[in-house]
Motif scaffolding. Structure first.
Motif, PDB file in Angstrom:
ATOM      1  N   ALA A   1      35.025 -86.216  30.580  1.00  0.00           N
ATOM      2  CA  ALA A   1      35.052 -87.559  31.158  1.00  0.00           C
ATOM      3  C   ALA A   1      36.199 -88.393  30.592  1.00  0.00           C
ATOM      4  N   GLY A   2      36.746 -87.924  29.467  1.00  0.00           N
ATOM      5  CA  GLY A   2      37.781 -88.723  28.806  1.00  0.00           C
ATOM      6  C   GLY A   2      37.206 -89.829  27.961  1.00  0.00           C
ATOM      7  N   LEU A   3      35.873 -89.786  27.725  1.00  0.00           N
ATOM      8  CA  LEU A   3      35.252 -90.781  26.850  1.00  0.00           C
ATOM      9  C   LEU A   3      35.577 -90.492  25.388  1.00  0.00           C
ATOM     10  N   GLU A   4      35.922 -89.226  25.122  1.00  0.00           N
ATOM     11  CA  GLU A   4      36.380 -88.846  23.791  1.00  0.00           C
ATOM     12  C   GLU A   4      37.636 -88.010  23.971  1.00  0.00           C
ATOM     13  N   GLN A   5      38.487 -88.002  22.953  1.00  0.00           N
ATOM     14  CA  GLN A   5      39.681 -87.161  23.006  1.00  0.00           C
ATOM     15  C   GLN A   5      39.473 -85.979  22.061  1.00  0.00           C
ATOM     16  N   PRO A   6      39.966 -84.777  22.434  1.00  0.00           N
ATOM     17  CA  PRO A   6      39.821 -83.625  21.533  1.00  0.00           C
ATOM     18  C   PRO A   6      40.656 -83.807  20.268  1.00  0.00           C
ATOM     19  N   THR A   7      40.129 -83.289  19.157  1.00  0.00           N
ATOM     20  CA  THR A   7      40.885 -83.337  17.906  1.00  0.00           C
ATOM     21  C   THR A   7      42.127 -82.451  18.030  1.00  0.00           C
ATOM     22  N   ARG A   8      41.923 -81.276  18.643  1.00  0.00           N
ATOM     23  CA  ARG A   8      43.049 -80.366  18.919  1.00  0.00           C
ATOM     24  C   ARG A   8      42.838 -79.751  20.286  1.00  0.00           C
ATOM     25  N   GLY A   9      43.904 -79.273  20.897  1.00  0.00           N
ATOM     26  CA  GLY A   9      43.769 -78.599  22.175  1.00  0.00           C
ATOM     27  C   GLY A   9      43.891 -79.560  23.340  1.00  0.00           C
ATOM     28  N   ASP A  10      43.762 -79.007  24.542  1.00  0.00           N
ATOM     29  CA  ASP A  10      43.978 -79.816  25.738  1.00  0.00           C
ATOM     30  C   ASP A  10      42.846 -79.678  26.733  1.00  0.00           C
ATOM     31  N   VAL A  11      42.586 -80.773  27.420  1.00  0.00           N
ATOM     32  CA  VAL A  11      41.705 -80.749  28.579  1.00  0.00           C
ATOM     33  C   VAL A  11      42.597 -80.982  29.788  1.00  0.00           C
ATOM     34  N   LEU A  12      42.610 -80.011  30.704  1.00  0.00           N
ATOM     35  CA  LEU A  12      43.472 -80.127  31.875  1.00  0.00           C
ATOM     36  C   LEU A  12      42.626 -80.262  33.128  1.00  0.00           C
ATOM     37  N   ILE A  13      42.916 -81.279  33.920  1.00  0.00           N
ATOM     38  CA  ILE A  13      42.260 -81.426  35.211  1.00  0.00           C
ATOM     39  C   ILE A  13      43.336 -81.184  36.256  1.00  0.00           C
ATOM     40  N   ASP A  14      43.106 -80.221  37.127  1.00  0.00           N
ATOM     41  CA  ASP A  14      44.134 -79.810  38.087  1.00  0.00           C
ATOM     42  C   ASP A  14      45.483 -79.622  37.393  1.00  0.00           C
ATOM     43  N   ASP A  15      45.434 -78.953  36.249  1.00  0.00           N
ATOM     44  CA  ASP A  15      46.612 -78.588  35.476  1.00  0.00           C
ATOM     45  C   ASP A  15      47.363 -79.743  34.820  1.00  0.00           C
ATOM     46  N   SER A  16      46.833 -80.975  34.921  1.00  0.00           N
ATOM     47  CA  SER A  16      47.506 -82.033  34.161  1.00  0.00           C
ATOM     48  C   SER A  16      46.575 -82.527  33.063  1.00  0.00           C
ATOM     49  N   PRO A  17      47.138 -82.717  31.856  1.00  0.00           N
ATOM     50  CA  PRO A  17      46.294 -83.064  30.707  1.00  0.00           C
ATOM     51  C   PRO A  17      45.650 -84.449  30.852  1.00  0.00           C
ATOM     52  N   VAL A  18      44.433 -84.549  30.330  1.00  0.00           N
ATOM     53  CA  VAL A  18      43.689 -85.812  30.394  1.00  0.00           C
ATOM     54  C   VAL A  18      44.092 -86.686  29.219  1.00  0.00           C
ATOM     55  N   THR A  19      44.534 -87.872  29.518  1.00  0.00           N
ATOM     56  CA  THR A  19      44.726 -88.862  28.452  1.00  0.00           C
ATOM     57  C   THR A  19      43.976 -90.107  28.897  1.00  0.00           C
ATOM     58  N   GLY A  20      43.067 -90.546  28.067  1.00  0.00           N
ATOM     59  CA  GLY A  20      42.214 -91.674  28.479  1.00  0.00           C
ATOM     60  C   GLY A  20      41.152 -91.182  29.438  1.00  0.00           C
ATOM     61  N   LEU A  21      40.538 -92.095  30.129  1.00  0.00           N
ATOM     62  CA  LEU A  21      39.436 -91.738  31.021  1.00  0.00           C
ATOM     63  C   LEU A  21      39.925 -90.892  32.188  1.00  0.00           C
ATOM     64  N   THR A  22      39.151 -89.856  32.493  1.00  0.00           N
ATOM     65  CA  THR A  22      39.522 -88.980  33.599  1.00  0.00           C
ATOM     66  C   THR A  22      39.301 -89.717  34.924  1.00  0.00           C
ATOM     67  N   PRO A  23      40.385 -89.964  35.670  1.00  0.00           N
ATOM     68  CA  PRO A  23      40.221 -90.802  36.869  1.00  0.00           C
ATOM     69  C   PRO A  23      39.393 -90.143  37.964  1.00  0.00           C
ATOM     70  N   THR A  24      39.359 -88.825  37.997  1.00  0.00           N
ATOM     71  CA  THR A  24      38.648 -88.156  39.092  1.00  0.00           C
ATOM     72  C   THR A  24      37.168 -87.951  38.795  1.00  0.00           C
ATOM     73  N   ALA A  25      36.744 -88.247  37.558  1.00  0.00           N
ATOM     74  CA  ALA A  25      35.386 -87.899  37.152  1.00  0.00           C
ATOM     75  C   ALA A  25      34.412 -89.060  37.297  1.00  0.00           C
ATOM     76  N   ARG A  26      33.191 -88.743  37.655  1.00  0.00           N
ATOM     77  CA  ARG A  26      32.094 -89.697  37.602  1.00  0.00           C
ATOM     78  C   ARG A  26      30.993 -89.068  36.757  1.00  0.00           C
ATOM     79  N   VAL A  27      30.283 -89.887  36.026  1.00  0.00           N
ATOM     80  CA  VAL A  27      29.292 -89.370  35.086  1.00  0.00           C
ATOM     81  C   VAL A  27      27.906 -89.860  35.459  1.00  0.00           C
ATOM     82  N   MET A  28      26.935 -88.974  35.382  1.00  0.00           N
ATOM     83  CA  MET A  28      25.533 -89.377  35.486  1.00  0.00           C
ATOM     84  C   MET A  28      24.897 -89.111  34.141  1.00  0.00           C
ATOM     85  N   PHE A  29      24.314 -90.163  33.559  1.00  0.00           N
ATOM     86  CA  PHE A  29      23.757 -90.033  32.216  1.00  0.00           C
ATOM     87  C   PHE A  29      22.272 -89.707  32.273  1.00  0.00           C
ATOM     88  N   GLN A  30      21.704 -89.454  31.094  1.00  0.00           N
ATOM     89  CA  GLN A  30      20.277 -89.139  31.045  1.00  0.00           C
ATOM     90  C   GLN A  30      19.430 -90.313  31.526  1.00  0.00           C
TER      91      GLN A  30
END
Lengths: 262, 260
Positions: free
Chosen positions: A56-85
């Motif tokens: 979701a981009g609510l946290e950033q990884p200490t190391r490594g990358d999160v890629l959405i459609d091959d582009s790295p996530v910085t800050g909140l993931t614009p394409t994502a929506r979250v449903m919580f408990q």
């Protein structure tokens, strides 16, 4: 805002997440295809929710990358929506406004369609306090889906519901996913929920993926013998046993589970 | 329970004792058991009210006192609400401002009366200032507390959905803090009257407090008691206003819903 009907692909490359001294996720690699439905199961505190929060981009990884459609996530993931408990509805807004408030420009038709899809159109003028737990989660689902997001992240959204409501919600989520083909990542304690909904079930233990299991069953799924076989395989991995013939409860870690993991 | 009994217990019962007290008080006064120099009879108080109303001064006094009270409240509530909001939203602001405000809070603001008289004399400003000071503190405390105790889950939700700053404030923070802000309003209205009464009693040349002090000099005890009754009625009126605000603005609240 990136909005569209098609899902996105997700890739985690060598992701590590450390909180203080504790390594929650360690050197994790994962690929999720466009429009795929992934379930992540594991004990409390194994980093399932952390993984979701990274996506979701609510946290950033200490190391490594999160890629959405091959582009790295910085800050909140614009394409994502979250449903919580918990539904996290604004108690001072009506059901309709709770969905409308997330749109940059409120569109009556769009909101009503979203509420109709979750079967709550006739309750649109109610306050959240007047709804049952299941209805509240359906409003949260409508709110998450109103912009037709390419990535839906579900953080144990059904954990607090009673068994019957949970089954109804599972069918609803499945049918919406089949209609709209977004990419879905579901974190759950409930192994049979994972097997029922997901294309792939992933188990996390000690910050790593301990099982990545395809579920090649036709939908909608019944509790057939192959269903049960897959279920016990997942259970055996989680419980750390070789044998799959255990008559343990099917829901793992449901007792004393923390609502939000570190 | 029959309908008649229900009606009695709901509508009549709460007034039985107050009316009985009035009747006995009047009877004792009329019989001369209680000297009118010490305590006037209820009818005597009504007489005083009618007399002052006919002269027109009663309305002037009430209007003067209400104007002081509400302008002081308006200034104090605005300042308290603004500071509470600022400190609730900004960590830096609260680091800078919260400690000094908490220090001021511990001073009973009525202890400043002698200082205020030196600063402002006995004019309007002195009273408005005291009321503003007295009401600002509870408004600040309740606004700040209301924002601090917002559900972090809702704030995170708003972040995930990329609420603009304006939407975050207008749709999440402000409505979430509103129940607490409104109890601040109610508490402040109470402080408002107490402060005004003290300020007017010490020094004034108009208003209810002046009327009472004047009457005391001439031993017009019925006007003194009338003043007390007027303060009670005005206090009740502001409580009703606060209640109406609460039921209006908190319709979504599970508690408010039952009241509607």
């Amino acid at each position: 805002m990136a909005v569209g009907n098609k899902g996105v692909s997700v890739r985690l490359v060598g992701v590590q997440k450390v909180y203080g001294q504790r390594v929650v996720l360690d050197d994790l690699d994962l690929r999720i295809g466009k429009g795929e439905f992934i379930a992540i199961v594991g004990h409390s505190g194994t980093g399932k929710s952390t993984l979701l929060r990274l996506l979701a981009g609510l946290e950033q990884p200490t190391r490594g990358d999160v890629l959405i459609d091959d582009s790295p996530v910085t800050g909140l993931t614009p394409t994502a929506r979250v449903m919580f408990q918990d539904a996290r509805l604004l108690p001072w807004l009506s059901v309709f406004d709770n969905v409308a408030v997330v749109l940059p420009k409120p569109d009556k038709l769009q909101v009503e369609q979203a509420l109709d899809r979750v079967g709550l159109l006739e309750h649109r003028h109610r306050w959240p306090a007047q709804l049952s737990g299941g209805q509240r989660q359906r409003v949260a689902l409508a709110r998450a889906l109103v912009v037709r997001p390419p990535l839906l992240l579900l953080d144990e959204p059904l954990g607090a519901l009673d068994a019957l409501t949970r089954l109804e919600m599972q069918s609803l989520i499945e049918s919406l996913w089949r209609e709209e083909r977004f990419t879905a990542v579901l974190v759950t304690h409930d192994v049979s929920e994972a097997v029922r909904l997901a294309d792939r079930v992933i188990c996390i233990a000690d910050g790593r993926i301990s099982l990545d299991l395809e579920v090649p069953l036709p939908r909608p799924r019944e509790r057939s013998s192959s269903f049960l076989r897959l279920e016990s395989k997942v259970l055996a991995t989680i419980l750390g046993r070789g044998s799959a013939d255990d008559n343990e409860a099917h829901r793992v870690g449901s007792r004393g589970a923390a609502p939000m993991e570190a | 329970m029959s309908r008649w009994r229900m009606w009695f217990w709901n509508r009549v019962a709460p007034w039985v004792l107050p009316v009985a007290v009035l009747v006995i008080w009047q009877a004792l006064g009329s019989a001369g058991v209680i000297s009118r120099r010490i305590l006037p009879t209820p009818l005597g108080v009504v007489d005083a009210a009618l007399m002052l109303a006919r002269q027109g001064v009663l309305w002037t006094y009430i209007a003067t006192s209400a104007a002081r009270a509400f302008s002081g409240f308006f200034i104090g509530a605005t300042v308290g609400f603004t500071l509470g909001t600022l400190n609730g939203i900004s960590k830096k602001a609260s680091r800078l401002l919260d400690t000094p405000i908490q220090m001021i809070r511990t001073i009973p603001h009525l202890a400043l009366v002698p200082l205020v008289i030196v600063w402002f004399g006995i004019g309007e400003q002195a009273k408005v200032f005291l009321v503003a000071l007295g009401t600002a503190i509870p408004m600040y405390m309740n606004t700040y507390f209301g924002i601090q105790s917002l559900d972090p889950g809702l704030l995170e939700m708003a972040r995930v959905y990329r609420f603009s700053r304006l939407k975050m404030f207008g749709r999440v923070i402000l409505p979430g803090a509103l129940p607490s802000v409104l109890s601040g309003v109610r508490y402040s209205l109470g402080v408002m009257w107490v402060t005004l009464i003290v300020a007017e009693t010490i020094s004034a040349n108009s208003g209810i407090g002046y009327m009472v002090m004047n009457a005391q000099e001439f031993m017009q005890m019925n006007i003194v008691v009338l003043g007390v009754v007027l303060y009670a009625l005005l206090g009740k009126l502001s409580d009703v206003i606060a209640r109406v605000l609460e039921t209006r603005l908190l319709r979504w609240h599970p508690i408010g819903m039952q009241a509607v």
